[in-house]
Design a protein around this motif. Structure first.
Motif, PDB file in Angstrom:
ATOM      1  N   VAL A 111      38.764  82.226  27.182  1.00 43.55           N
ATOM      2  CA  VAL A 111      38.924  81.020  26.302  1.00 43.55           C
ATOM      3  C   VAL A 111      37.619  80.173  26.653  1.00 43.55           C
ATOM      4  O   VAL A 111      37.340  79.448  25.614  1.00 43.55           O
ATOM      5  CB  VAL A 111      40.015  80.422  26.863  1.00 43.55           C
ATOM      6  CG1 VAL A 111      40.263  78.891  26.070  1.00 43.55           C
ATOM      7  CG2 VAL A 111      41.547  81.158  26.373  1.00 43.55           C
ATOM      8  N   HIS A 112      37.284  79.891  27.873  1.00 38.88           N
ATOM      9  CA  HIS A 112      36.189  78.965  28.031  1.00 38.88           C
ATOM     10  C   HIS A 112      35.020  79.796  28.541  1.00 38.88           C
ATOM     11  O   HIS A 112      33.811  78.868  28.690  1.00 38.88           O
ATOM     12  CB  HIS A 112      36.682  78.182  29.282  1.00 38.88           C
ATOM     13  CG  HIS A 112      38.093  77.215  29.247  1.00 38.88           C
ATOM     14  ND1 HIS A 112      37.873  76.273  28.511  1.00 38.88           N
ATOM     15  CD2 HIS A 112      39.102  77.668  29.621  1.00 38.88           C
ATOM     16  CE1 HIS A 112      39.258  75.849  28.309  1.00 38.88           C
ATOM     17  NE2 HIS A 112      39.930  76.823  29.072  1.00 38.88           N
ATOM     18  N   GLY A 113      34.733  80.900  28.334  1.00 37.95           N
ATOM     19  CA  GLY A 113      33.464  81.538  28.382  1.00 37.95           C
ATOM     20  C   GLY A 113      32.640  81.614  29.443  1.00 37.95           C
ATOM     21  O   GLY A 113      31.368  81.879  29.492  1.00 37.95           O
TER      22      GLY A 113
ATOM     23  N   ASP B 162      37.512  82.776  40.747  1.00 37.81           N
ATOM     24  CA  ASP B 162      38.861  82.631  41.366  1.00 37.81           C
ATOM     25  C   ASP B 162      39.146  80.798  40.999  1.00 37.81           C
ATOM     26  O   ASP B 162      39.074  80.249  41.951  1.00 37.81           O
ATOM     27  CB  ASP B 162      39.011  83.007  42.710  1.00 37.81           C
ATOM     28  CG  ASP B 162      40.456  82.574  43.315  1.00 37.81           C
ATOM     29  OD1 ASP B 162      41.403  82.501  42.483  1.00 37.81           O
ATOM     30  OD2 ASP B 162      40.668  82.737  44.545  1.00 37.81           O
ATOM     31  N   ILE B 163      39.527  80.776  39.644  1.00 39.48           N
ATOM     32  CA  ILE B 163      39.811  79.496  39.237  1.00 39.48           C
ATOM     33  C   ILE B 163      40.994  78.568  40.062  1.00 39.48           C
ATOM     34  O   ILE B 163      41.051  77.500  40.019  1.00 39.48           O
ATOM     35  CB  ILE B 163      40.067  79.300  37.711  1.00 39.48           C
ATOM     36  CG1 ILE B 163      41.328  80.102  37.302  1.00 39.48           C
ATOM     37  CG2 ILE B 163      39.009  79.959  37.054  1.00 39.48           C
ATOM     38  CD1 ILE B 163      41.855  79.559  36.045  1.00 39.48           C
TER      39      ILE B 163
ATOM     40  N   GLY C 252      49.318  87.339  38.534  1.00 36.55           N
ATOM     41  CA  GLY C 252      49.188  86.118  37.588  1.00 36.55           C
ATOM     42  C   GLY C 252      47.707  85.721  37.973  1.00 36.55           C
ATOM     43  O   GLY C 252      47.124  84.861  36.845  1.00 36.55           O
ATOM     44  N   ASN C 253      47.057  85.627  39.188  1.00 36.41           N
ATOM     45  CA  ASN C 253      46.021  85.141  39.366  1.00 36.41           C
ATOM     46  C   ASN C 253      44.881  85.873  38.660  1.00 36.41           C
ATOM     47  O   ASN C 253      44.068  85.088  38.016  1.00 36.41           O
ATOM     48  CB  ASN C 253      45.517  85.105  41.014  1.00 36.41           C
ATOM     49  CG  ASN C 253      46.068  83.860  41.470  1.00 36.41           C
ATOM     50  OD1 ASN C 253      45.343  82.988  41.827  1.00 36.41           O
ATOM     51  ND2 ASN C 253      47.387  84.094  42.225  1.00 36.41           N
ATOM     52  N   ARG C 254      44.803  87.242  38.537  1.00 36.55           N
ATOM     53  CA  ARG C 254      43.755  87.789  37.799  1.00 36.55           C
ATOM     54  C   ARG C 254      44.022  87.480  36.093  1.00 36.55           C
ATOM     55  O   ARG C 254      43.163  87.482  35.420  1.00 36.55           O
ATOM     56  CB  ARG C 254      44.048  89.669  37.908  1.00 36.55           C
ATOM     57  CG  ARG C 254      43.682  89.800  39.674  1.00 36.55           C
ATOM     58  CD  ARG C 254      43.446  91.150  39.702  1.00 36.55           C
ATOM     59  NE  ARG C 254      43.293  91.507  41.080  1.00 36.55           N
ATOM     60  CZ  ARG C 254      42.384  91.341  41.518  1.00 36.55           C
ATOM     61  NH1 ARG C 254      41.126  91.139  40.946  1.00 36.55           N
ATOM     62  NH2 ARG C 254      41.971  91.866  42.908  1.00 36.55           N
ATOM     63  N   LEU C 255      45.344  87.204  35.812  1.00 33.27           N
ATOM     64  CA  LEU C 255      45.520  87.109  34.447  1.00 33.27           C
ATOM     65  C   LEU C 255      44.977  85.821  33.924  1.00 33.27           C
ATOM     66  O   LEU C 255      44.210  85.637  32.879  1.00 33.27           O
ATOM     67  CB  LEU C 255      47.004  87.159  33.888  1.00 33.27           C
ATOM     68  CG  LEU C 255      47.493  86.439  32.818  1.00 33.27           C
ATOM     69  CD1 LEU C 255      47.049  87.395  31.646  1.00 33.27           C
ATOM     70  CD2 LEU C 255      49.062  86.379  32.574  1.00 33.27           C
ATOM     71  N   PHE C 256      45.142  84.774  34.832  1.00 30.99           N
ATOM     72  CA  PHE C 256      44.677  83.336  34.607  1.00 30.99           C
ATOM     73  C   PHE C 256      43.179  83.310  34.675  1.00 30.99           C
ATOM     74  O   PHE C 256      42.489  82.687  33.738  1.00 30.99           O
ATOM     75  CB  PHE C 256      44.952  82.387  35.982  1.00 30.99           C
ATOM     76  CG  PHE C 256      46.491  82.112  35.849  1.00 30.99           C
ATOM     77  CD1 PHE C 256      47.242  81.954  34.502  1.00 30.99           C
ATOM     78  CD2 PHE C 256      47.286  82.095  36.882  1.00 30.99           C
ATOM     79  CE1 PHE C 256      48.703  82.003  34.375  1.00 30.99           C
ATOM     80  CE2 PHE C 256      48.557  81.759  36.889  1.00 30.99           C
ATOM     81  CZ  PHE C 256      49.221  81.755  35.788  1.00 30.99           C
ATOM     82  N   ASN C 257      42.499  84.250  35.616  1.00 28.77           N
ATOM     83  CA  ASN C 257      41.140  84.184  35.490  1.00 28.77           C
ATOM     84  C   ASN C 257      40.568  84.866  34.171  1.00 28.77           C
ATOM     85  O   ASN C 257      39.316  84.563  33.868  1.00 28.77           O
ATOM     86  CB  ASN C 257      40.426  85.121  36.842  1.00 28.77           C
ATOM     87  CG  ASN C 257      40.396  84.182  38.054  1.00 28.77           C
ATOM     88  OD1 ASN C 257      39.846  83.193  38.149  1.00 28.77           O
ATOM     89  ND2 ASN C 257      41.305  84.461  39.092  1.00 28.77           N
ATOM     90  N   ARG C 258      41.033  86.048  33.753  1.00 30.44           N
ATOM     91  CA  ARG C 258      40.856  86.754  32.645  1.00 30.44           C
ATOM     92  C   ARG C 258      40.871  85.568  31.351  1.00 30.44           C
ATOM     93  O   ARG C 258      40.260  85.642  30.463  1.00 30.44           O
ATOM     94  CB  ARG C 258      41.615  87.771  32.421  1.00 30.44           C
ATOM     95  CG  ARG C 258      41.279  88.788  33.353  1.00 30.44           C
ATOM     96  CD  ARG C 258      42.083  90.333  33.189  1.00 30.44           C
ATOM     97  NE  ARG C 258      41.923  91.429  34.043  1.00 30.44           N
ATOM     98  CZ  ARG C 258      42.417  92.395  34.148  1.00 30.44           C
ATOM     99  NH1 ARG C 258      43.537  92.789  33.405  1.00 30.44           N
ATOM    100  NH2 ARG C 258      42.151  93.195  34.964  1.00 30.44           N
ATOM    101  N   VAL C 259      42.224  84.919  31.548  1.00 28.01           N
ATOM    102  CA  VAL C 259      42.311  83.953  30.147  1.00 28.01           C
ATOM    103  C   VAL C 259      41.286  82.921  30.178  1.00 28.01           C
ATOM    104  O   VAL C 259      40.508  82.330  29.081  1.00 28.01           O
ATOM    105  CB  VAL C 259      43.496  83.188  30.343  1.00 28.01           C
ATOM    106  CG1 VAL C 259      43.822  82.059  29.304  1.00 28.01           C
ATOM    107  CG2 VAL C 259      44.746  84.467  30.130  1.00 28.01           C
TER     108      VAL C 259
END
Length: 311
Positions: free
Chosen positions: A141-143, A148-149, A130-137
């Motif tokens: 999206v935000h460039g 590690d957001i 999940g964490n890696r998915l969020f970081n890729r998104v």
């Protein structure tokens, strides 16, 4: 590690009696005496243990980590804020890694990257995915790449925090801060940290499914101001694609079977028109967002110059 009062350590807590005492003691050993604990109505001895360990403790008026952080910042007068969780997963002695870029003037916001040194068992496989998915998104999206957001170990200037417009109440606060850094053009540094497994007897406050869904929704919803082309274009693209698909079906049926589907044809046409309009609106909104960011940057420059003249 710096003069007393230069740094305020902010620790949001909720039922962290098993670990909060050791966390505060570790911070004191690292030379950080100004520790502010904002408690979310713990039902155990978190408040008493934190106070006895030498921290200043306040109880938040609402609930949720995001609300706690925003409320606590109003109590902070120090130039720099170091934020970490009270669950013992972060190493207090590594605080200087996060504070150094701020003191050197190299960053406004510093994120501790847990994936640089993660102990075995510190994060479940589901949470890692999940964490890696969020970081890729976030990158897509935000460039920008913040490493590690969702890291709860970060440092920032109080001035940069006050420039953000934050509304998240729960664990989406880290995601919202990352997006606001992009939106406000703040300098972000990523530093490696150690992420430890939670000590025995310390229960996690995060639900990986429910909170993960909220974080993903936060990432998408905030894209309307940082990347409106993605925000509107993704929806428009889906609707446009569906219109083409059904329109193609109507065409095939008509030319091969001589069967007309008037209602489906009308709906397909409307979908193509709506999808195209959303995509076009996304382009226009993206141009306006770029102009808005440039205007904010110039206003910040003017504000900095005025402060220099006043000094």
């Amino acid at each position: 590690m710096g003069e007393d009062g230069e740094v305020c350590v902010l620790i949001p807590t909720l039922d962290e009696a098993e670990t909060i005492g050791d966390v505060i003691a570790g911070l004191h050993e690292a030379g950080l005496e100004n520790v502010l604990v904002v408690d979310g109505h713990s039902t155990d001895d978190t408040v008493e243990i934190a106070a006895n360990a030498g921290a200043r403790v306040i109880t938040q008026s609402g609930s949720g980590k995001g609300q706690a952080v925003r409320e606590a910042i109003e109590q902070v007068e120090a130039e720099f804020v170091l934020m970490l969780d009270g669950d013992g997963t972060y190493v207090p002695s590594q605080a200087d890694r996060l504070l150094e870029p701020l003191r050197a003037g190299e960053a406004d916001h510093v994120v501790g990257n847990r994936f640089a040194d993660m102990e075995s068992g510190a994060m479940t496989r589901l949470n890692k995915v999940g964490n890696r998915l969020f970081n890729r998104v976030f990158r897509g999206v935000h460039g920008e790449d913040h490493g590690d957001i969702l890291s709860g170990y970060r440092a920032f200037t109080r001035d940069s925090f006050e420039r953000m417009h934050l509304s998240a109440t729960g664990f989406g606060i880290e995601t919202e801060m990352a997006v606001e850094c992009v939106k406000r053009g703040l300098e972000v540094s990523v530093v490696p940290i150690t992420y430890r497994a939670r000590p025995a007897g310390s229960d996690p406050n995060l639900n990986p499914i429910a909170d993960g869904g909220r974080i993903l929704l936060t990432l998408y919803s905030l894209a309307k101001t940082t990347n409106p082309l993605f925000y509107f274009g993704s929806v428009g693209g889906l609707i446009f694609g569906a219109g083409l698909l059904f329109g193609g079906y109507v065409g095939v049926e008509y030319f091969t079977q001589n069967v007309s589907h008037e209602i489906i044809a009308v709906l397909a046409t409307l979908a193509i028109l709506l999808g195209g309009q959303l995509i076009l609106f996304g382009f226009l909104a993206d141009m306006l967002a770029s102009l808005h960011r440039e205007r904010l940057r110039r206003l910040d420059e003017i504000a900095d110059r005025l402060e220099e003249l006043e000094e």
